[in-house]
Design a protein around this motif. Structure first.
Motif, PDB file in Angstrom:
ATOM      1  N   GLY A 124      -7.067  -4.443  13.293  1.00  0.00           N
ATOM      2  CA  GLY A 124      -5.794  -3.726  13.246  1.00  0.00           C
ATOM      3  C   GLY A 124      -4.611  -4.670  13.119  1.00  0.00           C
ATOM      4  N   LEU A 125      -4.676  -5.771  13.831  1.00  0.00           N
ATOM      5  CA  LEU A 125      -3.610  -6.763  13.779  1.00  0.00           C
ATOM      6  C   LEU A 125      -3.524  -7.405  12.395  1.00  0.00           C
ATOM      7  N   LEU A 126      -4.669  -7.705  11.793  1.00  0.00           N
ATOM      8  CA  LEU A 126      -4.676  -8.298  10.454  1.00  0.00           C
ATOM      9  C   LEU A 126      -4.147  -7.313   9.419  1.00  0.00           C
ATOM     10  N   LEU A 129      -0.436  -7.446   9.859  1.00  0.00           N
ATOM     11  CA  LEU A 129       0.030  -8.718   9.303  1.00  0.00           C
ATOM     12  C   LEU A 129       0.097  -8.635   7.778  1.00  0.00           C
ATOM     13  N   THR A 130      -0.918  -8.058   7.173  1.00  0.00           N
ATOM     14  CA  THR A 130      -0.955  -7.908   5.716  1.00  0.00           C
ATOM     15  C   THR A 130       0.185  -7.014   5.238  1.00  0.00           C
ATOM     16  N   ASP A 131       0.413  -5.904   5.925  1.00  0.00           N
ATOM     17  CA  ASP A 131       1.508  -4.999   5.549  1.00  0.00           C
ATOM     18  C   ASP A 131       2.856  -5.706   5.610  1.00  0.00           C
ATOM     19  N   LYS A 132       3.093  -6.457   6.682  1.00  0.00           N
ATOM     20  CA  LYS A 132       4.383  -7.147   6.838  1.00  0.00           C
ATOM     21  C   LYS A 132       4.531  -8.266   5.805  1.00  0.00           C
ATOM     22  N   ALA A 133       3.449  -8.983   5.526  1.00  0.00           N
ATOM     23  CA  ALA A 133       3.497 -10.049   4.515  1.00  0.00           C
ATOM     24  C   ALA A 133       3.754  -9.455   3.137  1.00  0.00           C
ATOM     25  N   ASN A 134       3.107  -8.339   2.828  1.00  0.00           N
ATOM     26  CA  ASN A 134       3.337  -7.696   1.532  1.00  0.00           C
ATOM     27  C   ASN A 134       4.777  -7.218   1.391  1.00  0.00           C
TER      28      ASN A 134
END
Length: 189
Positions: A124-126, A129-134
């Motif tokens: 869930g954390l990854l 993290l992916t959503d925020k990085a995108n």
């Protein structure tokens, strides 16, 4: 299992530290027949720690005014590497290594529930993290919106880093002693 929750846990319960006390970290470099596997596995965890540090440092540099294009390039490269490698690493552990270790040692079998819960929480954390990085990668190169997205990503990294470090340390304290205790034939598929 709240006291064992990855967001709150300070370490493994004493009952699960028995093998780690019998096989302390100071002796892990002399790992006998599993030396290559243990070294590879510990190095993999260390590479994740370095990637986390790099992502946090690059994000802080971006907030301090570093070149947005260079930051996005580094974020795409290092963030993608972290997320993809962690997913792959956890999949291999969950499907190959952990079932063998669970059958081999009762201490590891008891600790497996913690590691599986960790992997679920980290997935869930990854994803976050992916959503925020995108969001950072989609934002134009300048302006407050980019800064806001970088700040949001930094907040996720700030929560991620301690959780991942706790997970790595606890997982190492469960896995490496089992490998040191048992002969290679005991761990055969």
């Amino acid at each position: 299992m709240t006291d064992l929750d990855l967001t709150k846990r300070q370490g493994l319960p004493d009952a699960l530290r028995a093998l780690a006390e019998e096989y302390p970290r100071t002796g892990w470099s002399e790992a006998g027949p599993f030396r290559n596997l243990i070294t590879f596995w510990l190095d993999k965890h260390m590479s994740f720690r370095h990637l986390l540090d790099r992502l946090e440092a690059d994000g802080q540099a971006a907030l301090d005014g570093a070149d947005p294009a260079a930051y996005r390039h580094s974020l795409a490269r290092h963030g993608g590497l972290l997320v993809n490698e962690l997913h792959g690493h956890h999949t291999i552990e969950d499907t190959h290594y952990f079932p063998v270790l669970e059958r081999t040692d009762p201490v590891f079998a008891k600790g497996l529930e913690i590691l599986e819960a960790d992997h679920h929480a980290l997935d869930g954390l990854l994803h976050e993290l992916t959503d925020k990085a995108n969001a950072v990668l989609r934002e134009p190169s300048d302006g407050n919106a980019l800064r806001d997205h970088v700040g949001a990503l930094q907040a996720v990294l700030g929560r991620s880093n301690p959780m991942l470090l706790r997970h790595f340390e606890d997982e190492e304290d469960l896995v490496v002693p089992v490998l040191l205790k048992h002969e290679p034939a005991a761990l055969a598929y």
